[in-house]
Design a protein around this motif. Structure first.
Motif, mmCIF file in Angstrom:
data_model
loop_
_atom_site.group_PDB
_atom_site.id
_atom_site.type_symbol
_atom_site.label_atom_id
_atom_site.label_comp_id
_atom_site.label_asym_id
_atom_site.label_seq_id
_atom_site.Cartn_x
_atom_site.Cartn_y
_atom_site.Cartn_z
ATOM 1 N N SER A 1 4.643 26.375 50.715
ATOM 2 C CA SER A 1 4.491 27.602 49.921
ATOM 3 C C SER A 1 3.031 27.863 49.572
ATOM 4 O O SER A 1 2.525 28.984 49.700
ATOM 5 N N ARG A 2 2.329 26.811 49.104
ATOM 6 C CA ARG A 2 0.926 26.998 48.732
ATOM 7 C C ARG A 2 0.059 27.287 49.964
ATOM 8 O O ARG A 2 -0.887 28.086 49.904
ATOM 9 N N ALA A 3 0.352 26.668 51.099
ATOM 10 C CA ALA A 3 -0.395 26.936 52.321
ATOM 11 C C ALA A 3 -0.151 28.370 52.794
ATOM 12 O O ALA A 3 -1.085 29.051 53.236
ATOM 13 N N ALA A 4 1.113 28.833 52.682
ATOM 14 C CA ALA A 4 1.417 30.215 53.073
ATOM 15 C C ALA A 4 0.651 31.196 52.185
ATOM 16 O O ALA A 4 0.122 32.204 52.665
ATOM 17 N N GLU A 5 0.596 30.912 50.896
ATOM 18 C CA GLU A 5 -0.144 31.781 49.976
ATOM 19 C C GLU A 5 -1.634 31.802 50.324
ATOM 20 O O GLU A 5 -2.273 32.860 50.288
ATOM 21 N N ALA A 6 -2.165 30.647 50.670
ATOM 22 C CA ALA A 6 -3.582 30.579 51.027
ATOM 23 C C ALA A 6 -3.873 31.374 52.293
ATOM 24 O O ALA A 6 -4.974 31.919 52.459
ATOM 25 N N GLN A 7 -2.892 31.456 53.180
ATOM 26 C CA GLN A 7 -3.062 32.189 54.438
ATOM 27 C C GLN A 7 -2.582 33.635 54.339
ATOM 28 O O GLN A 7 -2.595 34.360 55.332
ATOM 29 N N ASN A 8 -2.164 34.034 53.139
ATOM 30 C CA ASN A 8 -1.743 35.417 52.885
ATOM 31 C C ASN A 8 -0.560 35.852 53.757
ATOM 32 O O ASN A 8 -0.524 36.972 54.294
ATOM 33 N N VAL A 9 0.410 34.960 53.922
ATOM 34 C CA VAL A 9 1.637 35.296 54.645
ATOM 35 C C VAL A 9 2.821 34.765 53.840
ATOM 36 O O VAL A 9 2.645 33.946 52.924
ATOM 37 N N THR A 10 4.000 35.236 54.189
ATOM 38 C CA THR A 10 5.190 34.723 53.512
ATOM 39 C C THR A 10 5.487 33.309 53.993
ATOM 40 O O THR A 10 5.058 32.913 55.081
ATOM 41 N N GLN A 11 6.249 32.582 53.174
ATOM 42 C CA GLN A 11 6.558 31.207 53.562
ATOM 43 C C GLN A 11 7.368 31.139 54.850
ATOM 44 O O GLN A 11 7.079 30.303 55.713
ATOM 45 N N PRO A 12 8.402 31.998 55.030
ATOM 46 C CA PRO A 12 9.147 31.925 56.295
ATOM 47 C C PRO A 12 8.251 32.158 57.518
ATOM 48 O O PRO A 12 8.390 31.480 58.536
ATOM 49 N N THR A 13 7.332 33.141 57.395
ATOM 50 C CA THR A 13 6.411 33.410 58.516
ATOM 51 C C THR A 13 5.511 32.213 58.778
ATOM 52 O O THR A 13 5.283 31.809 59.922
#
Length: 303
Positions: A19-31
């Motif tokens: 979740s935190r990595a997805a946020e850092a990459q500005n994408v949703t967690q599923p993506t």
């Protein structure tokens, strides 16, 4: 394999949390999770141990992380370099010239060759001495130097082995004076020993001064001058001569209108004229990426 997948993997390795990595990459967690899965399928290996909290990398994932960091760093540096190259390509070519060349020669020359959008005059150079132009070329302060030059041997000791030039045009230094009440020169060459002509001269370390001194030394008739003032800029000499303070040698282009209007008159015949060239110089080891193409274009015009 997309570079963003490598960046995703680095973000996951840093956060150890989807979740935190997805946020850092500005994408949703599923993506984000899907992209990591695609990366593992592309590599044919399990890179992330999803059974631990926080998650961890497999031995293959640890090794792959080093590769990701190396590749993304190289991509970053390459992007910066490409942007720098693009910026340099877009940077206009800077040309330095004496004030008289800048005012009376350069505008028409740029217009003639459609260079106004590619070449930028360097206004700080208008009062330089000749050696200053070559030093500026070497230290990349300017890309081109547009200079007067004697026809024949240069009287100044300069090592020009690191530079190359093009002969652009010709010019002539002519002696001029303010007129008297009947339109004759107030001061006319050669002058008299007992009554030398007041002389508005160029700077003693300048090229035009050296050229004039050499020419007058070779004259078959002795010239009698009394130096009143020394100037780097032709405009200053012209102003003092126009006000009637003395005689001065000026480039023909700078006085054509004044001669036509009668504001100035010839102070001597063609015997006292000094032929010059107009040369364009560049440093052989220059760093402007667009200069070679322009130089080649100008070489073709010159020939």
């Amino acid at each position: 394999m997309e570079i963003r997948w490598l960046e995703d993997f680095i973000a996951l390795a840093k956060t150890r949390h989807f979740s935190r990595a997805a946020e850092a990459q500005n994408v949703t967690q599923p993506t984000f999770s899907r992209r990591i899965k695609l990366l593992e399928e592309e590599m044919g290996l399990t890179l992330v141990n999803r059974q631990t909290l926080p998650l961890s990398l497999t031995p293959a994932g640890e090794e792959f992380l080093l590769l990701c960091e190396h590749v993304t760093e190289r991509v970053r540096l390459t992007r910066e370099r490409l942007h720098q190259i693009a910026d340099n390509q877009a940077r206009r070519i800077v040309i330095a010239a004496p004030q008289s060349v800048l005012s009376y020669v350069l505008p028409a020359w740029l217009a003639q060759h459609e260079l106004k959008d590619r070449v930028e005059p360097y206004l700080r150079a208008t009062s330089w001495l000749l050696a200053d132009y070559f030093h500026a070329l070497e230290r990349d302060e300017c890309d081109l130097a547009f200079c007067y030059w004697p026809r024949g041997r240069c009287p100044l000791a300069l090592d020009l082995s690191a530079y190359e030039h093009l002969r652009i045009d010709t010019e002539t230094l002519i002696p001029v004076s303010a007129p008297d009440d009947v339109g004759k020169p107030r001061y006319a060459l050669p002058g008299q020993r007992r009554q030398p002509l007041p002389y508005i001269a160029y700077h003693p370390r300048g090229l035009l001064h050296a050229v004039l001194e050499a020419r007058l030394a070779q004259a078959t008739q002795e010239v009698h001058l009394m130096k009143l003032n020394e100037n780097v800029q032709t405009a200053n000499i012209k102003e003092l001569v126009t006000q009637g303070y003395g005689i001065g040698w000026l480039p023909l282009r700078t006085v054509q209108r004044s001669l036509a209007s009668g504001e100035l008159v010839h102070a001597g015949d063609e015997r006292w004229a000094v032929p010059l060239e107009l040369r364009l110089y560049r440093y052989r080891e220059h760093r402007h990426p667009g200069l070679d193409a322009l130089w080649k274009q100008l070489q073709e015009i010159a020939t």
